[in-house]
Design a protein around this motif. Structure first.
Motif, PDB file in Angstrom:
ATOM      1  N   SER A  48     -48.338  91.252  27.239  1.00  9.31           N
ATOM      2  CA  SER A  48     -49.547  92.044  26.980  1.00  9.31           C
ATOM      3  C   SER A  48     -49.771  93.072  28.069  1.00  9.31           C
ATOM      4  O   SER A  48     -50.537  94.032  27.899  1.00  9.31           O
ATOM      5  CB  SER A  48     -50.777  91.121  26.877  1.00  9.31           C
ATOM      6  OG  SER A  48     -50.625  90.251  25.775  1.00  9.31           O
ATOM      7  N   GLN A  49     -49.116  92.897  29.223  1.00  5.74           N
ATOM      8  CA  GLN A  49     -49.208  93.865  30.306  1.00  5.74           C
ATOM      9  C   GLN A  49     -48.277  95.034  30.012  1.00  5.74           C
ATOM     10  O   GLN A  49     -47.112  94.856  29.684  1.00  5.74           O
ATOM     11  CB  GLN A  49     -48.846  93.212  31.640  1.00  5.74           C
ATOM     12  CG  GLN A  49     -49.768  92.054  31.996  1.00  5.74           C
ATOM     13  CD  GLN A  49     -49.306  91.328  33.264  1.00  5.74           C
ATOM     14  OE1 GLN A  49     -48.417  91.800  33.980  1.00  5.74           O
ATOM     15  NE2 GLN A  49     -49.934  90.181  33.540  1.00  5.74           N
ATOM     16  N   ILE A  97     -47.049  94.105  20.684  1.00  5.03           N
ATOM     17  CA  ILE A  97     -47.487  92.722  20.764  1.00  5.03           C
ATOM     18  C   ILE A  97     -48.842  92.626  20.063  1.00  5.03           C
ATOM     19  O   ILE A  97     -49.737  93.458  20.287  1.00  5.03           O
ATOM     20  CB  ILE A  97     -47.624  92.253  22.230  1.00  5.03           C
ATOM     21  CG1 ILE A  97     -46.306  92.475  22.986  1.00  5.03           C
ATOM     22  CG2 ILE A  97     -48.034  90.786  22.286  1.00  5.03           C
ATOM     23  CD1 ILE A  97     -45.135  91.697  22.419  1.00  5.03           C
ATOM     24  N   PHE A  98     -48.984  91.569  19.189  1.00  5.11           N
ATOM     25  CA  PHE A  98     -50.195  91.386  18.398  1.00  5.11           C
ATOM     26  C   PHE A  98     -50.727  89.971  18.624  1.00  5.11           C
ATOM     27  O   PHE A  98     -49.931  89.018  18.716  1.00  5.11           O
ATOM     28  CB  PHE A  98     -49.894  91.576  16.903  1.00  5.11           C
ATOM     29  CG  PHE A  98     -49.299  92.924  16.564  1.00  5.11           C
ATOM     30  CD1 PHE A  98     -50.097  93.931  16.053  1.00  5.11           C
ATOM     31  CD2 PHE A  98     -47.932  93.161  16.750  1.00  5.11           C
ATOM     32  CE1 PHE A  98     -49.541  95.155  15.734  1.00  5.11           C
ATOM     33  CE2 PHE A  98     -47.380  94.391  16.428  1.00  5.11           C
ATOM     34  CZ  PHE A  98     -48.174  95.401  15.930  1.00  5.11           C
ATOM     35  N   ASN A  99     -52.059  89.861  18.674  1.00  9.73           N
ATOM     36  CA  ASN A  99     -52.643  88.518  18.775  1.00  9.73           C
ATOM     37  C   ASN A  99     -52.831  87.931  17.391  1.00  9.73           C
ATOM     38  O   ASN A  99     -52.452  88.559  16.388  1.00  9.73           O
ATOM     39  CB  ASN A  99     -53.967  88.550  19.551  1.00  9.73           C
ATOM     40  CG  ASN A  99     -55.029  89.379  18.828  1.00  9.73           C
ATOM     41  OD1 ASN A  99     -54.900  89.675  17.633  1.00  9.73           O
ATOM     42  ND2 ASN A  99     -56.089  89.735  19.532  1.00  9.73           N
ATOM     43  N   LYS A 100     -53.425  86.757  17.318  1.00 10.55           N
ATOM     44  CA  LYS A 100     -53.527  86.070  16.035  1.00 10.55           C
ATOM     45  C   LYS A 100     -54.419  86.800  15.044  1.00 10.55           C
ATOM     46  O   LYS A 100     -54.354  86.569  13.841  1.00 10.55           O
ATOM     47  CB  LYS A 100     -54.052  84.648  16.251  1.00 10.55           C
ATOM     48  CG  LYS A 100     -55.471  84.617  16.793  1.00 10.55           C
ATOM     49  CD  LYS A 100     -55.965  83.193  16.944  1.00 10.55           C
ATOM     50  CE  LYS A 100     -57.413  83.190  17.492  1.00 10.55           C
ATOM     51  NZ  LYS A 100     -57.933  81.822  17.582  1.00 10.55           N
ATOM     52  N   ALA A 137     -50.704  95.393  22.874  1.00  9.76           N
ATOM     53  CA  ALA A 137     -49.806  96.143  23.776  1.00  9.76           C
ATOM     54  C   ALA A 137     -48.785  96.884  22.916  1.00  9.76           C
ATOM     55  O   ALA A 137     -48.299  96.371  21.906  1.00  9.76           O
ATOM     56  CB  ALA A 137     -49.119  95.201  24.751  1.00  9.76           C
ATOM     57  N   TYR A 138     -48.460  98.127  23.349  1.00  9.86           N
ATOM     58  CA  TYR A 138     -47.517  98.931  22.556  1.00  9.86           C
ATOM     59  C   TYR A 138     -46.715  99.819  23.487  1.00  9.86           C
ATOM     60  O   TYR A 138     -47.247 100.376  24.453  1.00  9.86           O
ATOM     61  CB  TYR A 138     -48.287  99.795  21.554  1.00  9.86           C
ATOM     62  CG  TYR A 138     -47.393 100.747  20.788  1.00  9.86           C
ATOM     63  CD1 TYR A 138     -46.579 100.293  19.757  1.00  9.86           C
ATOM     64  CD2 TYR A 138     -47.375 102.106  21.111  1.00  9.86           C
ATOM     65  CE1 TYR A 138     -45.779 101.172  19.048  1.00  9.86           C
ATOM     66  CE2 TYR A 138     -46.572 102.992  20.407  1.00  9.86           C
ATOM     67  CZ  TYR A 138     -45.758 102.522  19.376  1.00  9.86           C
ATOM     68  OH  TYR A 138     -44.944 103.387  18.691  1.00  9.86           O
ATOM     69  N   ARG A 139     -45.421  99.911  23.179  1.00  4.61           N
ATOM     70  CA  ARG A 139     -44.549 100.850  23.916  1.00  4.61           C
ATOM     71  C   ARG A 139     -43.748 101.620  22.875  1.00  4.61           C
ATOM     72  O   ARG A 139     -42.948 101.070  22.132  1.00  4.61           O
ATOM     73  CB  ARG A 139     -43.591 100.077  24.841  1.00  4.61           C
ATOM     74  CG  ARG A 139     -42.618 100.988  25.603  1.00  4.61           C
ATOM     75  CD  ARG A 139     -43.355 101.802  26.663  1.00  4.61           C
ATOM     76  NE  ARG A 139     -42.429 102.590  27.446  1.00  4.61           N
ATOM     77  CZ  ARG A 139     -42.054 103.842  27.172  1.00  4.61           C
ATOM     78  NH1 ARG A 139     -42.540 104.418  26.075  1.00  4.61           N
ATOM     79  NH2 ARG A 139     -41.240 104.496  27.962  1.00  4.61           N
ATOM     80  N   GLY A 140     -44.037 102.925  22.757  1.00 10.36           N
ATOM     81  CA  GLY A 140     -43.350 103.731  21.768  1.00 10.36           C
ATOM     82  C   GLY A 140     -43.947 105.104  21.648  1.00 10.36           C
ATOM     83  O   GLY A 140     -44.875 105.470  22.390  1.00 10.36           O
TER      84      GLY A 140
END
Length: 561
Positions: A83-84, A107-110, A116-119
């Motif tokens: 998440s970082q 990255i996704f939570n429930k 978090a996103y890289r793109g």
């Protein structure tokens, strides 16, 4: 009428000569083409199946590798770590170094929140709780989507994995570069028209075909793809333009995507098309050759038949002449026999006269005088001529006999001299000198004396006729020689300085009824019979000649050693 007869024969022969070879020729070509066609079709389909199978494994391997990359991340990092932004950026850079197929990483939570996103897109903070892909990955733990637009409104597909720890689920997702995946699928090369593409269960394009079509659109073709989800299936169908294609299909990616490989029929079976043209060419050329040969042979055979028909009357006349000569031979033998009886009486009377003269001399009733000497010379001449006539009649009788062959050993040194004596008087009358060269070491031969005599007399007479034609009654020469040759054979040669035989006639002189003599002077049977007699004696009869120079006949016979 006769012309119509030969025209009908010509038509029948021509038809038979075309049909008889043409039917098996076409059957052989047809059978060969059928098996070649079957073999080409089977090998082409097998090659397509193999290519599709290999391509499916390559595509599935690509997807499995991307899935395994994500699994490795799930097992290596916790939700909090990823998440970082710094950690996610490091992980994404590492993924891109492994494969340029990764476009982004999130990255996704429930609750479906993009934590978090890289793109290249601004997707952090977006909520995906109600999207189909999020529901599927939360339900099954793994999901590869179809091509869709999503928030970015650009066709793409994603691979997502879920992980649960201490009752909390979270999701990692990556977008796969559509261009890279598209190139992998399109990379197949089959002939000039072969191409590959993927459609989903709804028939929507998941990759772009080289022949045209956009992602997420229906393929323009109206092809009904197989619904079966097992194995590889191959079939023929037409595209939207009516061109026939060979299709090979197989399901992949958990049987949600259908890999389609297709190639134009004419391209796939180009070898078969070439074979068709070749078969047509061979058929045309072969048919032309058969027709040409049939035409030539028909004309040749019918021409020979017409020529034989024209010669029929001449042959009949020659046969009549031959029968007359045979009758004359029998009559000659009868005449010789009849003459032989009075000759015997004359000989007896001549012997009686010699005895009376001898008695008168002893009694002194006849005194020596020139007249008495002349009378005695006349008596001796009568005795000599009686002996000559006896020899001639004996030779005629011997020549005229038609008994079964009686082979025996023949001493050529004396036999040839005897036969030569039979024609000596004829030679003297026509001014022909006979030279004889019989080697002392000439081996005897085994055969029928009467038949061999017939051969030699015929050759002698032919030689003298040729000499008379060339020289008249002077400067004629007939040479008779005999001697041993290699391989235990004996050669008899009859050479003359006559008119010779032309090259075109030289190859025909042993043919029955062929003669160069004028009508009434030959039947054309003599040399043919001579050739047959020598052949039956296991020998050979050969001839060499030069026009205006002379002719040489050579007889080779097995020797009795």
């Amino acid at each position: 009428m006769e012309s119509n007869h030969f025209s009908a024969i010509r038509r029948i022969l021509f038809t038979c000569m075309i049909l008889v070879p043409l039917i098996p020729f076409i059957l052989v070509l047809g059978t060969g083409y059928y098996y070649f066609k079957t073999s080409i079709e089977s090998s082409t389909i097998a090659s397509m199946n193999r290519i599709v199978e290999d391509h499916r494994h390559m595509i599935e391997s690509f997807l499995n590798e991307r899935e395994n990359d994500l699994k490795f991340i799930l097992h290596s990092y916790t939700f909090d770590n990823l998440s970082q932004s710094g950690t996610l950026e490091t992980v994404f850079d590492h993924l891109q170094r492994e494969s340029q197929a990764f476009v982004d990483l999130g990255i996704f939570n429930k609750d479906g929140l993009h934590v978090a996103y890289r793109g290249p897109y601004s997707l952090k903070g977006k909520v995906y709780k109600d999207t189909d892909w999020f529901k599927e990955v939360m339900k099954h733990g793994y999901y590869i989507s179809d091509i869709f637009l999503g928030y970015r409104q650009v066709p793409h597909f994603i691979i997502a994995l879920a992980k649960e720890k201490e009752g909390e689920k979270w999701v990692i997702r990556t977008t796969i570069d559509t261009v890279t995946f598209n190139n992998i699928v399109k990379g197949i090369r089959i002939g000039k028209t072969g191409e590959a593409y993927i459609i989903n269960v709804n028939g929507l394009l998941q990759t772009e075909p080289r022949s045209g079509g956009k992602l997420m659109d229906k393929h323009p073709d109206t092809v009904i793809y197989p619904s079966s989800h097992t194995g590889i299936e191959t079939f023929m169908d037409k595209d939207v333009k009516g061109a026939k294609y060979l299709y090979t299909t197989t399901w992949l990616q958990n049987k949600k995507w259908l890999l389609v490989v297709r190639q134009e029929k004419s391209d796939a079976f180009s070898a078969l098309t070439s074979a068709v043209y070749l078969v047509i060419l061979i058929t045309v050329i072969g048919g032309a050759i058969i027709a040409g040969v049939a035409f030539y042979l028909t004309n040749h055979i019918v021409g020979r038949m017409e020529k034989m028909d024209v010669e029929k009357e001449r042959l009949n006349q020659q046969l009549i002449g031959a029968s007359r000569l045979a009758e004359l031979g029998e009559m000659s033998a009868g005449f010789a026999h009849e003459i032989n009886n009075p000759l015997q009486i004359i000989k007896n009377e001549q012997s009686l006269m010699e005895m009376i003269m001898a008695d008168l001399k002893e009694a002194g009733q006849l005194k020596a005088s020139a007249s008495l000497t002349e009378f005695e010379d006349s008596m001796d001449q009568i005795k000599l001529q009686i002996s000559r006539c006896a020899k001639i009649t004996q030779a005629i009788l011997k020549f005229g006999r038609q008994d079964e062959p009686k082979p025996q050993d023949i001493d050529l040194r004396t036999f040839i001299l005897e036969v030569t004596g039979m024609v000596a008087q004829k030679a003297v009358v026509h001014g022909i000198s006979i030279e004889q060269d019989i080697a002392e070491n000439t081996y005897p031969i085994h055969g029928d004396p009467t038949q061999l005599q017939q051969v030699l007399v015929n050759l002698f007479n032919n030689a003298m006729d040729a000499i008379i034609e060339q020289h008249g009654t002077s400067r004629g020469k007939l040479i008779v020689s005999a001697g041993p040759k290699e391989n235990n054979t004996v050669e008899i040669m009859i050479k003359d300085n006559g008119c010779g035989i032309s090259p075109e006639n030289l190859t025909k002189i042993f043919s029955p009824f062929y003669t160069t003599k004028s009508v009434g002077k030959g039947t054309g049977l003599g040399l043919s019979i001579c050739y047959g007699i020598i052949d039956n004696m296991r020998g050979t009869l050969e001839v060499s000649s030069e026009v205006g120079v002379g002719t040489t006949f050579s007889i080779h016979l097995p020797a009795v050693v």
